[in-house]
Scaffold this motif. Structure first.
Motif, PDB file in Angstrom:
ATOM      1  N   ILE A   1       0.846  -1.186   0.000  1.00  7.30           N
ATOM      2  CA  ILE A   1       0.000   0.000   0.000  1.00  7.30           C
ATOM      3  C   ILE A   1       0.890   1.249   0.000  1.00  7.30           C
ATOM      4  CG2 ILE A   1      -1.949  -1.103   1.189  1.00  7.30           C
ATOM      5  CD1 ILE A   1      -1.003   0.086   3.808  1.00  7.30           C
ATOM      6  N   GLY A   2       0.296   2.390  -0.322  1.00  8.95           N
ATOM      7  CA  GLY A   2       1.023   3.654  -0.278  1.00  8.95           C
ATOM      8  C   GLY A   2       2.143   3.707  -1.287  1.00  8.95           C
ATOM      9  N   ASP A   3       3.234   4.391  -0.930  1.00 12.40           N
ATOM     10  CA  ASP A   3       4.346   4.574  -1.856  1.00 12.40           C
ATOM     11  C   ASP A   3       5.042   3.261  -2.211  1.00 12.40           C
ATOM     12  OD1 ASP A   3       3.854   7.245  -1.950  1.00 12.40           O
ATOM     13  OD2 ASP A   3       5.648   7.880  -0.869  1.00 12.40           O
ATOM     14  N   ALA A   4       4.834   2.226  -1.443  1.00 16.98           N
ATOM     15  CA  ALA A   4       5.371   0.918  -1.826  1.00 16.98           C
ATOM     16  C   ALA A   4       4.708   0.427  -3.105  1.00 16.98           C
ATOM     17  CB  ALA A   4       5.152  -0.096  -0.705  1.00 16.98           C
ATOM     18  N   ALA A   5       3.474   0.897  -3.343  1.00 16.25           N
ATOM     19  CA  ALA A   5       2.712   0.472  -4.523  1.00 16.25           C
ATOM     20  C   ALA A   5       2.754   1.489  -5.647  1.00 16.25           C
ATOM     21  CB  ALA A   5       1.261   0.199  -4.126  1.00 16.25           C
ATOM     22  N   HIS A   6       2.890   2.764  -5.305  1.00 19.55           N
ATOM     23  CA  HIS A   6       2.821   3.804  -6.334  1.00 19.55           C
ATOM     24  C   HIS A   6       3.431   5.110  -5.813  1.00 19.55           C
ATOM     25  CE1 HIS A   6      -0.562   4.672  -3.738  1.00 19.55           C
ATOM     26  NE2 HIS A   6      -1.136   3.557  -4.114  1.00 19.55           N
ATOM     27  N   GLY A   7       4.343   5.664  -6.580  1.00 22.94           N
ATOM     28  CA  GLY A   7       4.896   6.980  -6.278  1.00 22.94           C
ATOM     29  C   GLY A   7       4.619   7.882  -7.466  1.00 22.94           C
ATOM     30  N   VAL A   8       3.892   8.973  -7.273  1.00 23.57           N
ATOM     31  CA  VAL A   8       3.467   9.815  -8.387  1.00 23.57           C
ATOM     32  C   VAL A   8       4.010  11.234  -8.224  1.00 23.57           C
ATOM     33  CG1 VAL A   8       1.384   8.458  -8.772  1.00 23.57           C
ATOM     34  CG2 VAL A   8       1.284  10.436  -7.244  1.00 23.57           C
ATOM     35  N   HIS A   9       3.925  11.998  -9.297  1.00 24.18           N
ATOM     36  CA  HIS A   9       4.310  13.409  -9.293  1.00 24.18           C
ATOM     37  C   HIS A   9       3.355  14.179  -8.374  1.00 24.18           C
ATOM     38  CE1 HIS A   9       5.206  17.451 -10.792  1.00 24.18           C
ATOM     39  NE2 HIS A   9       6.225  16.959 -11.457  1.00 24.18           N
ATOM     40  N   PRO A  10       3.855  15.159  -7.615  1.00 27.41           N
ATOM     41  CA  PRO A  10       2.986  15.878  -6.676  1.00 27.41           C
ATOM     42  C   PRO A  10       2.102  16.930  -7.330  1.00 27.41           C
ATOM     43  CG  PRO A  10       5.198  16.788  -6.582  1.00 27.41           C
ATOM     44  CD  PRO A  10       5.267  15.593  -7.501  1.00 27.41           C
ATOM     45  N   VAL A  11       1.952  16.907  -8.670  1.00 31.78           N
ATOM     46  CA  VAL A  11       1.230  17.953  -9.381  1.00 31.78           C
ATOM     47  C   VAL A  11      -0.180  18.153  -8.844  1.00 31.78           C
ATOM     48  CG1 VAL A  11       0.490  16.340 -11.190  1.00 31.78           C
ATOM     49  CG2 VAL A  11       0.565  18.797 -11.670  1.00 31.78           C
ATOM     50  N   ALA A  12      -0.854  17.089  -8.423  1.00 31.73           N
ATOM     51  CA  ALA A  12      -2.227  17.227  -7.935  1.00 31.73           C
ATOM     52  C   ALA A  12      -2.335  16.953  -6.439  1.00 31.73           C
ATOM     53  CB  ALA A  12      -3.144  16.281  -8.707  1.00 31.73           C
ATOM     54  N   GLY A  13      -1.207  16.816  -5.760  1.00 32.35           N
ATOM     55  CA  GLY A  13      -1.228  16.591  -4.322  1.00 32.35           C
ATOM     56  C   GLY A  13      -1.916  15.294  -3.916  1.00 32.35           C
ATOM     57  N   GLN A  14      -1.801  14.250  -4.755  1.00 34.34           N
ATOM     58  CA  GLN A  14      -2.568  13.035  -4.511  1.00 34.34           C
ATOM     59  C   GLN A  14      -1.734  11.865  -3.994  1.00 34.34           C
ATOM     60  OE1 GLN A  14      -6.048  12.595  -4.819  1.00 34.34           O
ATOM     61  NE2 GLN A  14      -5.911  14.816  -4.841  1.00 34.34           N
ATOM     62  N   GLY A  15      -0.459  12.076  -3.714  1.00 28.59           N
ATOM     63  CA  GLY A  15       0.379  10.965  -3.283  1.00 28.59           C
ATOM     64  C   GLY A  15      -0.151  10.263  -2.045  1.00 28.59           C
ATOM     65  N   LEU A  16      -0.310  10.986  -0.938  1.00 31.04           N
ATOM     66  CA  LEU A  16      -0.826  10.380   0.283  1.00 31.04           C
ATOM     67  C   LEU A  16      -2.275   9.950   0.102  1.00 31.04           C
ATOM     68  CD1 LEU A  16      -0.504   9.583   3.246  1.00 31.04           C
ATOM     69  CD2 LEU A  16      -1.209  11.906   3.865  1.00 31.04           C
ATOM     70  N   ASN A  17      -3.049  10.713  -0.662  1.00 34.58           N
ATOM     71  CA  ASN A  17      -4.449  10.366  -0.861  1.00 34.58           C
ATOM     72  C   ASN A  17      -4.605   8.997  -1.515  1.00 34.58           C
ATOM     73  OD1 ASN A  17      -5.984  12.685   0.154  1.00 34.58           O
ATOM     74  ND2 ASN A  17      -4.870  13.811  -1.400  1.00 34.58           N
ATOM     75  N   LEU A  18      -3.746   8.687  -2.491  1.00 31.54           N
ATOM     76  CA  LEU A  18      -3.788   7.360  -3.095  1.00 31.54           C
ATOM     77  C   LEU A  18      -3.488   6.283  -2.053  1.00 31.54           C
ATOM     78  CD1 LEU A  18      -1.985   7.883  -6.535  1.00 31.54           C
ATOM     79  CD2 LEU A  18      -4.387   7.320  -6.177  1.00 31.54           C
ATOM     80  N   GLY A  19      -2.511   6.548  -1.193  1.00 30.47           N
ATOM     81  CA  GLY A  19      -2.172   5.591  -0.154  1.00 30.47           C
ATOM     82  C   GLY A  19      -3.293   5.389   0.843  1.00 30.47           C
ATOM     83  N   LEU A  20      -3.985   6.453   1.211  1.00 29.75           N
ATOM     84  CA  LEU A  20      -5.096   6.339   2.155  1.00 29.75           C
ATOM     85  C   LEU A  20      -6.277   5.594   1.527  1.00 29.75           C
ATOM     86  CD1 LEU A  20      -5.004   9.838   3.900  1.00 29.75           C
ATOM     87  CD2 LEU A  20      -4.119   7.651   4.747  1.00 29.75           C
ATOM     88  N   LYS A  21      -6.465   5.740   0.222  1.00 28.65           N
ATOM     89  CA  LYS A  21      -7.505   4.960  -0.457  1.00 28.65           C
ATOM     90  C   LYS A  21      -7.143   3.474  -0.450  1.00 28.65           C
ATOM     91  CE  LYS A  21      -9.258   6.949  -4.262  1.00 28.65           C
ATOM     92  NZ  LYS A  21      -9.257   7.714  -5.546  1.00 28.65           N
ATOM     93  N   ASP A  22      -5.854   3.159  -0.585  1.00 25.10           N
ATOM     94  CA  ASP A  22      -5.408   1.770  -0.437  1.00 25.10           C
ATOM     95  C   ASP A  22      -5.781   1.244   0.948  1.00 25.10           C
ATOM     96  OD1 ASP A  22      -4.175   2.069  -2.928  1.00 25.10           O
ATOM     97  OD2 ASP A  22      -2.162   2.319  -2.073  1.00 25.10           O
TER      98      ASP A  22
END
Length: 416
Positions: free
Chosen positions: A298-319
């Motif tokens: 989950i989180g950055d272990a699964a996906h690390g994205v550009h911060p353009v939309a501020g969604q990095g942590l949000n993707l992890g919390l959805k996981d």
């Protein structure tokens, strides 16, 4: 002998790992976290200048996990977001051109209960609230301790720590970031690329009120975001080429302030920099799978994205929300929570959303991080069109708020 008195071993006790531990415990499971940093460091009120944009759906989850009282005094609403296609330093001080989009929370207030587009929260406040909740609920944390390896067996996975001790549980979850040991042990490959850009992050205090408005200016070298914080401060996420980013890292405080002021403009008055600045390289990294026998990431272990939309942590919390719900339901049905059948439900739930959003962010960066006249004309026309088509604009806001698609219960604000 391995300690087997757990349902889940979580590698990583950071923002994503600790949130997942709380969610799993709420669902009746017994987690243990393993982290190389002393857990007491999470409680330290050290100001480091970093902050995170949290979508309103993920903020619902944090409240459902009992963190609302601790976070709400430090969460700054983002009621409006102004996106502008800029050109050169000082673009932030100009009036919006025809190429801008204005997102306003009032437009979707009838569907989201008057919530803002999102909240800005300093990382130190998130860490502290999570650590206090973990301690209050009596969740176990092995720290400082580091995972050396993971072995999946027919009924249990065994985690070997670097001190030689072992832990066993039906499931191991990797939440320890881009260099995940659990992901490597699972044999999950990653793919991605660098953007030849660096992110410069710092916090400033302004003379004039920010009005809970977030600004994002797309400039030739990358986006420049002004994100509102409490106490009339703002978190700045400033994307530059790698060369310029390294120059800003090495610059004196006075030179950095001068460059920042030139970039920011004077529309909110003078600026005072608070705390340190951070400069880090930007890249995309996606795991080719989200689960393997007895293991999930989950989180950055699964996906690390550009911060353009501020969604990095949000993707992890959805996981977190998806995996916690899948495991809770499986346990209540008497299923093996580490089985491939159960873990595939989580992977299927998150696979498309993760890939689609990562691709969208990547395309967005490539579209806006250049100054070619034909491309600029096309994107300016597109932005102007979106700004004038209300249903499309509202769809963007709901997507950014994390409230679209098949939502887990926690993202609806419901306890497991």
């Amino acid at each position: 002998m391995a300690d087997t008195d757990y349902d889940i071993i979580i590698a990583g006790a950071g923002l994503v790992g600790a949130t997942f531990a709380l969610a799993a415990a709420q669902g009746g499971l017994k987690p243990v976290m393993v982290d190389p940093q002393p857990f007491t460091a999470q409680l330290a009120p050290t100001f480091d200048g970093r902050a995170t944009a949290i979508s309103y759906a993920n903020f619902r989850m944090l409240k459902a996990l009992g963190l609302g009282e601790a976070l709400e005094p430090y969460a700054c609403r983002m009621d409006r977001i102004l996106v502008t296609d800029g050109r050169r330093p000082g673009a932030a001080s100009r009036k919006p051109s025809a190429a801008y989009i204005r997102f306003d929370a009032d437009e979707i207030g009838d569907r989201n209960g008057g919530e803002p587009l999102g909240y800005m929260v300093e990382n130190r406040r998130l860490r502290s609230a999570l650590a206090e909740a973990v301690n209050e609920r009596g969740l176990e944390v092995r720290a400082p301790a580091a995972v050396a390896g993971v072995t999946a067996g027919p009924g249990l996975a065994t985690v070997t720590l670097k001190d030689g001790s072992t832990l066993s549980a039906p499931l191991v979850v990797g939440a320890e970031g881009r260099n995940s040991t659990v992901r490597r042990a699972a044999g999950i490959d990653v793919f991605g690329w660098t953007y030849q850009q660096s992110g410069v992050v710092c916090t400033v205090r302004m003379e004039r009120p920010h009005g809970n408005v977030a600004h994002e200016y797309f400039l030739p070298d990358g986006p420049f975001a002004i994100l509102p914080l409490t106490e009339n401060r703002a978190n700045l996420v400033w994307t530059e080429s790698t060369r310029r980013g390294e120059a800003l890292r090495a610059a004196s405080d006075e030179a950095f302030h001068a460059h920042l002021t030139r970039r920011f403009g004077d529309f909110l008055g003078g600026l005072t920099i608070e705390g340190p600045r951070f400069v880090y390289p930007l890249s995309l990294q996606l795991a080719e799978a989200l689960s393997a026998p007895r293991m999930a990431i989950i989180g950055d272990a699964a996906h690390g994205v550009h911060p353009v939309a501020g969604q990095g942590l949000n993707l992890g919390l959805k996981d977190v929300a998806a995996l916690a719900e899948v495991l809770t339901e499986a346990a209540r049905l008497g299923e093996d929570i580490g089985s491939e059948l159960v873990l595939e439900r989580y992977a299927r739930w998150r696979r498309f959303d993760t890939a689609a959003l990562a691709a969208g962010f990547d395309g967005f960066v490539r579209l806006f991080s250049n100054d070619l006249a034909p491309v600029r004309l096309a994107r300016d026309l597109g932005m102007a069109a979106v700004n004038r088509v209300a249903p499309l604009r509202r769809a963007f806001m709901h997507e950014a708020g994390g409230a679209t698609g098949d939502l887990p219960r926690l993202l609806r604000g419901e306890a497991l």
